[in-house]
Design an enzyme around this catalytic site. Structure first.
Site, mmCIF file in Angstrom:
data_model
loop_
_atom_site.group_PDB
_atom_site.id
_atom_site.type_symbol
_atom_site.label_atom_id
_atom_site.label_comp_id
_atom_site.label_asym_id
_atom_site.label_seq_id
_atom_site.Cartn_x
_atom_site.Cartn_y
_atom_site.Cartn_z
ATOM 1 N N ARG A 35 0.870 -1.161 -0.026
ATOM 2 C CA ARG A 35 -0.064 -0.067 -0.037
ATOM 3 C C ARG A 35 0.824 1.335 -0.082
ATOM 4 O O ARG A 35 0.382 2.319 -0.569
ATOM 5 C CB ARG A 35 -1.032 0.195 1.235
ATOM 6 C CG ARG A 35 -1.710 1.376 1.349
ATOM 7 C CD ARG A 35 -3.050 1.129 2.263
ATOM 8 N NE ARG A 35 -2.847 0.554 3.388
ATOM 9 C CZ ARG A 35 -2.079 0.575 4.385
ATOM 10 N NH1 ARG A 35 -1.245 1.723 4.500
ATOM 11 N NH2 ARG A 35 -2.252 -0.219 5.470
ATOM 12 N N TYR A 90 -16.136 16.911 -16.074
ATOM 13 C CA TYR A 90 -16.466 15.327 -16.152
ATOM 14 C C TYR A 90 -17.684 15.500 -14.643
ATOM 15 O O TYR A 90 -17.299 15.780 -13.660
ATOM 16 C CB TYR A 90 -15.215 14.776 -15.346
ATOM 17 C CG TYR A 90 -15.635 13.140 -15.370
ATOM 18 C CD1 TYR A 90 -15.868 12.381 -16.406
ATOM 19 C CD2 TYR A 90 -15.304 12.615 -14.173
ATOM 20 C CE1 TYR A 90 -16.287 10.892 -16.270
ATOM 21 C CE2 TYR A 90 -15.714 11.363 -13.900
ATOM 22 C CZ TYR A 90 -15.961 10.477 -14.815
ATOM 23 O OH TYR A 90 -16.268 9.304 -14.662
ATOM 24 N N ASP A 92 -7.376 19.274 -14.901
ATOM 25 C CA ASP A 92 -7.533 17.963 -15.209
ATOM 26 C C ASP A 92 -7.106 17.980 -16.705
ATOM 27 O O ASP A 92 -8.005 18.230 -17.548
ATOM 28 C CB ASP A 92 -8.884 17.558 -14.991
ATOM 29 C CG ASP A 92 -9.336 16.184 -15.203
ATOM 30 O OD1 ASP A 92 -8.745 15.635 -16.095
ATOM 31 O OD2 ASP A 92 -10.394 15.730 -14.712
ATOM 32 N N LYS A 105 -8.103 6.824 -19.303
ATOM 33 C CA LYS A 105 -8.138 7.311 -20.992
ATOM 34 C C LYS A 105 -7.089 7.223 -21.728
ATOM 35 O O LYS A 105 -6.649 6.068 -22.012
ATOM 36 C CB LYS A 105 -8.727 8.649 -20.610
ATOM 37 C CG LYS A 105 -9.915 9.042 -19.415
ATOM 38 C CD LYS A 105 -10.980 8.273 -19.845
ATOM 39 C CE LYS A 105 -11.997 8.089 -18.780
ATOM 40 N NZ LYS A 105 -12.299 9.388 -18.038
#
Ligand SMILES: *Cc1c(COP(=O)(O)O)cnc(C)c1O
Length: 394
Positions: free
Chosen positions: A58, A111, A184, A209
């Site tokens: 982690r 978005y 973004d 993406k």
């Protein structure tokens, strides 16, 4: 990965860095491709005798480190931290650096999931949210002068209307008021646009993406130069745990290596598709949104701010309305009706009913007759022929 290894590529072009930075051949076997370190934990040589700082996956995993170094190098930034999704990256960047009582100024076309996170999670937590036409620098300055904002949140090109915001100008204005700017950069990708060089304080990605690029991984990243913010984000990333798996990181590495080539082709194809759509009669096509078209209100800024293309997403409004839009996307054969974008295969969707259903009834609502097309890297003539037959079928 060693700093010396990565330093060799500092002065090279993006295409070279994307293939080599963070990709030092495996020191034990010489494996040219970074292995998928599918391990949750690492042997310690005596208590806290960590090998290369590795204790628990982690906190740190070599496959993830390899992607983070590759992405930071491609961006020309000091740090990249990758996450299990784009929204996890956005959540951790904001939650690590804002507190109840702070305000965020958001662009009016973003978005849908970003708006949902801010309006349904951050606002109830006590963070103020205001929405502005982010392409209008006067409106942005007015808002900043009236109230203190921790962040201006910019998407350019925006999702789904492909609005263009001048990053350098917005950053210059925001910094006057002690406000930071996050971009973004998912739609442009680091192949076309470098917000940190233009003055932004942080960049976020949905690597799902263009960076992943093959519609086979969900991921995200925060990219920045600031040491203190990097510490805050890394702390919360480890404390809250939305990390990508080693396999996710490996897919992101493989995707990023070919980003420059793919985005070049996405951009060429999208421009051809946009020009063809714009050449259709106005009683069929009401409006085409693509920053590469001279008719686009942000074309000049995009031509200056984006380097080597305008990206692979085209949005189009059908004159025949919302029901016709739904029929149209059901009739394409090469374009697959699906959410998401940025993969090698062409996708098509109706934002108002699908990706942006969560902004219905808000100031971010999108036109019902809008279709968003993610133009893939197939042959452009085949794509246009498919759109042509689908238009004739509605
Ligand atoms: C998809 C997307 C996101 C969210 O990313 P996920 O990986 O789906 O969590 C954020 N911003 C933009 C612009 C996107 O297209």
């Amino acid at each position: 990965m060693s700093a010396e290894y990565n330093a060799q590529f500092a002065a090279t072009d993006i295409a070279t860095r994307a293939i080599h930075a963070g990709q030092e051949p495996d020191p034990t076997t010489g494996a040219v491709v970074t292995p998928i370190y599918a391990t949750s934990t690492f042997k310690q040589d005596g208590v806290l005798g960590l090998r290369g700082g590795h204790d628990y996956s982690r906190s740190i995993n070599p496959t993830r480190t390899s992607f983070d170094e590759q992405l930071a190098a491609v961006e020309g930034a000091k740090y990249a931290l990758s996450f299990s999704s784009g929204l996890a990256a956005i959540d951790v960047l904001l939650r690590a650096t804002v507190k109840p009582g702070d305000n965020i100024l958001l662009g009016n076309d973003v978005y849908g999931g970003t708006y949902r996170l801010l309006s349904k999670v951050f606002v109830p937590w006590g963070v103020g949210l205001d929405v502005v036409d982010i392409t209008d620098s006067k409106a942005v300055e007015q808002a900043l002068a009236a109230k203190h904002y921790a962040y201006v949140w910019v998407e350019t090109p925006s999702n789904p209307l492909l609005n263009i915001t001048d990053i350098a100008l917005t950053s210059q204005i925001a910094h006057k008021y002690g406000t930071k700017v996050v971009v973004d950069n998912t739609f442009a990708s680091p192949a076309l646009q470098h917000p940190l060089d233009d003055g932004a304080d942080a960049v976020v990605y949905s690597t799902t993406k263009y960076i992943g690029g093959h519609s086979d991984v969900v991921g995200g990243a925060v990219v920045l130069n600031d040491d203190e913010v990097r510490e805050q984000v890394a702390f919360l990333q480890n404390a809250a745990g939305a990390v990508p798996s080693p396999f996710d990181s490996w897919l992101d590495i493989r995707g990023l290596k070919t980003l420059a080539l793919r985005v070049q082709r996405h951009s060429e194809n999208a421009l051809k598709v946009a020009q063809w759509l714009e050449s259709q009669p106005s009683d069929v096509i009401e409006r085409v949104w693509y920053p590469g078209l001279e008719s686009h209100p942000g074309h000049e800024i995009a031509a200056r701010q984006m380097h080597g293309g305008f990206g692979g997403v085209v949005s189009v409004q059908l004159a025949a309305g919302a029901e016709a839009a739904k029929r149209f996307v059901d009739h394409t054969r090469i374009f697959t009706l699906a959410e998401s974008l940025g993969g090698v295969e062409s996708l098509i969707e109706v934002p108002a009913a699908m990706t942006h259903a969560s902004v219905a009834g808000t100031t971010l609502q999108v036109p019902a007759n809008l279709i968003r097309i993610s133009v893939g890297i197939e042959n452009a003539d085949d794509l246009i022929a498919d759109l042509d037959q689908a238009l004739k079928a509605i």
